[in-house]
Design an enzyme around this catalytic site. Structure first.
Site, PDB file in Angstrom:
ATOM      1  N   GLY A 132      34.010 -14.307  18.650  1.00  0.00           N
ATOM      2  CA  GLY A 132      35.057 -15.055  17.971  1.00  0.00           C
ATOM      3  C   GLY A 132      36.400 -14.361  17.926  1.00  0.00           C
ATOM      4  O   GLY A 132      37.413 -14.970  17.575  1.00  0.00           O
ATOM      5  N   HIS A 138      55.542 -23.289  -2.562  1.00  0.00           N
ATOM      6  CA  HIS A 138      54.950 -23.650  -3.848  1.00  0.00           C
ATOM      7  C   HIS A 138      55.756 -23.059  -5.002  1.00  0.00           C
ATOM      8  O   HIS A 138      55.821 -23.654  -6.085  1.00  0.00           O
ATOM      9  CB  HIS A 138      53.505 -23.170  -3.899  1.00  0.00           C
ATOM     10  N   LYS A 153      49.093 -31.862 -17.990  1.00  0.00           N
ATOM     11  CA  LYS A 153      47.654 -31.812 -17.724  1.00  0.00           C
ATOM     12  C   LYS A 153      47.084 -30.460 -18.137  1.00  0.00           C
ATOM     13  O   LYS A 153      47.786 -29.450 -18.166  1.00  0.00           O
ATOM     14  CB  LYS A 153      47.371 -32.061 -16.241  1.00  0.00           C
TER      15      LYS A 153
END
Length: 313
Positions: free
Chosen positions: A42, A133, A195
């Site tokens: 890989g 972000h 929230k």
């Protein structure tokens, strides 16, 4: 081209070829050639199949999971540095690990800072990204950062809808700054969802701060992951009398059961960019390409022109 100005070439990591091809077409040059050798275990090794000596190299790669995307970009930056590229710009439409921008509890990493350090160590001379972000992540870098805003893509679309009684909404307290910026440009009202979470991606309660009765609401956020917050917010707003609810999210992570949640929610439409490829199609999801924005800013950067005119907010 001035003899002092190096040529520009655009290359892409494997999972971002779909976007890099569009960026290169908008820029007006062919996408550079890369080959990827993979070992049986890989491990992989990228190789530039054309000379980049003395050139400005743009490497396009959104660093969404798996970590192979980030590792591939680091290897490509290192290879460009060792091939004597003059400038190496890491073009990261979606900056992964950005949610780990601080220590919010003991014994956890600051992943965004670690990624910034890795990019610096690999040899990137500039970073170009979109809708981080947290804005302060720019300060994690010692190199210049061009932080683009997808508002330049979304706002013309919102205006084209011609909605009356428009209200901009933030799905949480952290996104209130973004919501206020949109509302100021669109001269609309603002509401905010408050929230509380039981755990990451699990919402306990949600309350609405503001009035949405008789309003066409547009939720704005930087990303959508599991879709739980937006689906719950849309349902809550429709219960409170909203005429319609749409959502704008720059980065369509859409993990887990996100597609099902969006389909089953009262969201009329979810508008996203192609910073991350969609895993499947949905009649509720509209994709607006960020390729023209990146191509134009890359062209400005290459020719040492100001990019401040590209920032609507």
């Amino acid at each position: 081209m001035s003899h002092l100005e190096p040529e520009a070439k655009i290359f892409a990591c494997s999972q971002s070829v779909y976007l890099a091809e569009k960026i290169a077409k908008e820029y007006g040059i062919p996408l550079g050639k890369i080959t990827m050798s993979t070992y049986s275990d890989g491990e992989f090794q990228p190789s530039y199949e054309e000379s980049i000596r003395g050139l400005r190299v743009f490497i396009v790669c959104s660093t969404f999971p798996t970590a192979d995307n980030l590792m591939e970009m680091l290897l490509m930056i290192d290879a460009a540095k060792r091939a004597s590229a003059r400038h190496i710009t890491a073009v990261i439409p979606y900056f992964g690990w950005a949610r780990q921008d601080r220590k919010d509890k003991p014994r956890v990493p600051i992943g965004a800072k670690l990624v910034a350090n890795l990019l610096d160590a690999a040899g990137a001379t500039r970073v170009m990204t979109m809708d981080l972000h947290a804005d302060q992540i720019q300060g994690f870098f010692e190199k210049p950062v061009d932080h683009l805003f997808a508002s330049t893509i979304f706002l013309p679309y919102v205006e084209s809808l011609g909605l009356d009684n428009l209200t901009i909404a933030s799905p949480d307290m952290g996104g209130s700054k973004r919501a206020y910026a949109y509302s100021k440009f669109l001269e609309s009202d603002v509401v905010i969802c408050y929230k509380q979470r039981k755990a990451a991606n699990v919402i306990d309660t949600m309350e609405l701060i503001g009035e949405v009765k008789g309003r066409n609401v547009i939720l704005v956020d930087d990303m959508i992951d599991t879709g739980g917050t937006l689906a719950k917010a849309a349902d809550l707003m429709m219960e409170k009398g909203a005429l319609s609810v749409r959502a704008i999210c720059t980065h369509a992570i859409l993990s887990g059961g996100a597609y099902e949640k969006i389909e089953n929610s009262q969201l009329l439409e979810l508008i996203v960019t192609d910073s991350i490829p969609l895993k499947k199609e949905s009649k509720k999801i509209r994709v607006l390409s960020c390729a023209p924005l990146f191509a134009e800013v890359m062209h400005m950067v290459h020719h040492n022109n100001s990019i401040s005119g590209k920032f609507i907010m």
